[in-house]
Design an enzyme around this catalytic site. Structure first.
Site, PDB file in Angstrom:
ATOM      1  N   ASP A 199       0.874  -1.161   0.000  1.00  0.00           N
ATOM      2  CA  ASP A 199       0.000   0.000   0.000  1.00  0.00           C
ATOM      3  C   ASP A 199       0.921   1.224   0.000  1.00  0.00           C
ATOM      4  OD1 ASP A 199      -2.306   1.669   0.383  1.00  0.00           O
ATOM      5  OD2 ASP A 199      -1.840   1.726   2.515  1.00  0.00           O
ATOM      6  N   ASP A 244      -0.138   5.089   1.131  1.00  0.00           N
ATOM      7  CA  ASP A 244      -0.379   6.003   2.253  1.00  0.00           C
ATOM      8  C   ASP A 244      -0.324   5.253   3.581  1.00  0.00           C
ATOM      9  OD1 ASP A 244      -0.768   8.180   0.556  1.00  0.00           O
ATOM     10  OD2 ASP A 244      -2.900   7.748   0.324  1.00  0.00           O
TER      11      ASP A 244
END
Length: 272
Positions: A9, A11
């Protein structure tokens, strides 16, 4: 380590903050963002915020300057560099957008380490305004997943990656994430895969409600230092297992070869 696919991922995983919030806050539009937040989906809101920034005279260069000073833990980049150096196939699955991710990774000098980036489209239009569009165009059709936001189902992306790598033997996935959107892909991982949820973040809390729903091995991490430690330990663990399998295969082949040799009929010499 061609047998390992590491999926990050972006953020609050590679970064230590949410890039959307960071840009809005740093450019002074937090109040407007909070006003509009209850009225539309997040992805649509970010496109609207880019319109507001443009209409108030904020340029693409202003946005890039903000992105280039975004916070991240000092051990995250070395972890990515080490995984890449070990031959892992690195990919990103993120609900941010391509413009933000590309700008940040290029600034950090690690863009070329990633073979694939799956995220919401982001581009500068002819007016010089940043447009942010949904990965799944939910105005045309729903992606059908009740766990994920309308613009992106990360689980479907993981399924596609799994289909691609299923053509190659013994590929294993290590997935790193923090958010609610990372829960769906965690449920799609297989028994020989690894899930690395960030501790005390939404995906960790969801997994902890019923860890048995996740088939993959679960290894939590709290910050960039622990991310590096856990990730490299898992890569090493897989490497040891792969080497053991190769040795075992070689031993079996040698045993079969010896057995076959012993089974050959003995030819007696012919007397003159």
């Amino acid at each position: 380590m061609s047998g390992i696919v590491v999926v990050f991922d972006f953020d609050d995983t590679i970064l230590d903050v949410d890039s959307d919030n960071w840009v809005v806050d740093q450019l002074g539009f937090t109040h407007l963002f909070n006003q509009l937040l209850p009225t539309m989906p997040w992805n649509s809101l970010m496109d609207r915020m880019m319109m507001e920034l443009h209409s108030h005279g904020k340029t693409i260069q202003d946005i890039e300057q903000v992105l280039h000073r975004i916070p991240l833990h000092p051990r995250v980049i070395p972890a990515i560099e080490a995984a890449h150096a070990l031959g892992c196939d690195l990919r990103i699955v993120s609900d941010a957008n391509m413009f933000f991710i590309d700008s940040i990774l290029k600034h950090l000098g690690i863009r070329e380490y990633f073979s694939e980036i799956n995220t919401n489209p982001g581009y500068v239009n002819e007016e010089g305004r940043l447009r942010i569009l949904p990965y799944h165009d939910f105005n045309k059709a729903s992606h059908g997943c009740t766990l994920c936001p309308p613009n992106m189902c990360k689980g479907l992306i993981i399924n596609r990656i799994q289909d691609l790598i299923s053509q190659e033997d013994n590929k294993r996935i290590i997935y790193l994430g923090d958010g609610r959107g990372d829960y769906c892909p965690s449920l799609r991982l297989k028994e020989n895969d690894f899930m690395m949820p960030r501790k005390n973040f939404p995906v960790w809390n969801l997994i902890c409600k019923d860890p048995l729903l996740v088939k993959a091995e679960i290894h939590g991490w709290s910050d960039g230092e622990e991310l590096e430690q856990v990730l490299l330990q898992l890569i090493n663990k897989i490497s040891i297992e792969e080497n053991a399998q190769l040795i075992s295969s070689d031993c079996k082949l040698q045993t079969l070869s010896v057995s076959a040799h012993k089974a050959l009929p003995k030819v007696l010499p012919i007397r003159p």
